[in-house]
Enzyme design. Structure first.
Site, short mmCIF file in Angstrom:
data_model
loop_
_atom_site.label_atom_id
_atom_site.label_comp_id
_atom_site.label_asym_id
_atom_site.label_seq_id
_atom_site.Cartn_x
_atom_site.Cartn_y
_atom_site.Cartn_z
CG HIS A 1 1.07 6.73 -2.06
ND1 HIS A 1 0.80 6.61 -0.71
CD2 HIS A 1 -0.11 7.03 -2.66
CE1 HIS A 1 -0.48 6.82 -0.51
NE2 HIS A 1 -1.06 7.07 -1.66
CG MET B 1 6.58 2.85 4.80
SD MET B 1 6.85 1.78 6.22
CE MET B 1 7.21 0.22 5.45
CD GLU B 2 9.14 5.37 0.40
OE1 GLU B 2 8.20 5.01 -0.32
OE2 GLU B 2 8.96 5.89 1.53
CG ASP C 1 23.33 -12.73 -0.49
OD1 ASP C 1 23.11 -13.96 -0.36
OD2 ASP C 1 23.65 -12.22 -1.58
CG LEU D 1 -1.95 -1.19 1.17
CD1 LEU D 1 -2.81 -1.19 2.42
CD2 LEU D 1 -2.80 -1.21 -0.08
#
Length: 161
Positions: free
Chosen positions: A81, A117-118, A132, A79
């Site tokens: 953007h 969020m970014e 990793d 959700l």
């Protein structure tokens, strides 16, 4: 904060998940910082710091991965953007006393919605990339403490953890 009065912005009146409509919000400069840590063995930490890892400069690779992660946030988090980020930084602080690396990400734009969020995604993807690249040497590494440490801009104002 009275949690009974708080409503989740991504849930509508019927309880259905939805993308928040930001059409009528004003464009403002928005910036967010997030941090996280990856703890590793002393041997692995020394390999990273001295750039002696057989995979090369793992910090440079993690920085690029973090930047790419921020740019892909809307593709990963349903959700969110899609945002036209104007700046993404991913920095690393070597904390020898704890054999860990602190990752700090900054995301910035002028827009209608925040970039927390970014920033969190940039930090997470950088940490995952370090994991990793180093897991063959140290499968016991631990990623921890991922959080937003500050944000500016928008209706809810500025804050710092």
């Amino acid at each position: 904060m009275d949690t009974a009065a708080v409503k989740f912005s991504h849930i509508d009146e019927s309880g259905t998940a939805n993308m928040v409509d930001v059409t009528d919000k004003a464009d403002t400069v928005r910036e967010a910082y997030a941090e996280g840590f990856i703890k590793m063995s002393r041997q692995t930490f020394d390999m990273v710091v001295k750039q002696k890892h057989k995979k090369g400069d793992v910090i440079a690779t993690a920085r690029i991965a973090g930047i790419q992660g921020a740019k892909q946030c809307a593709n990963l988090i349903p959700l969110c953007h899609p945002l036209a980020l104007s700046k993404v930084d991913v920095d690393f602080e070597m904390q020898a006393e704890h054999s860990q690396i602190r990752i700090v990400s900054r995301c910035k734009l002028t827009g209608k919605t925040g970039v927390e969020m970014e920033a969190l995604t940039a930090t997470s993807v950088a940490a995952l990339t370090l994991f990793d690249m180093c897991k063959a040497v140290d499968p016991l590494m631990e990623i921890h403490g991922i959080k937003v440490i500050s944000k500016t801009g928008g209706k809810s104002g500025d804050w710092t953890r």
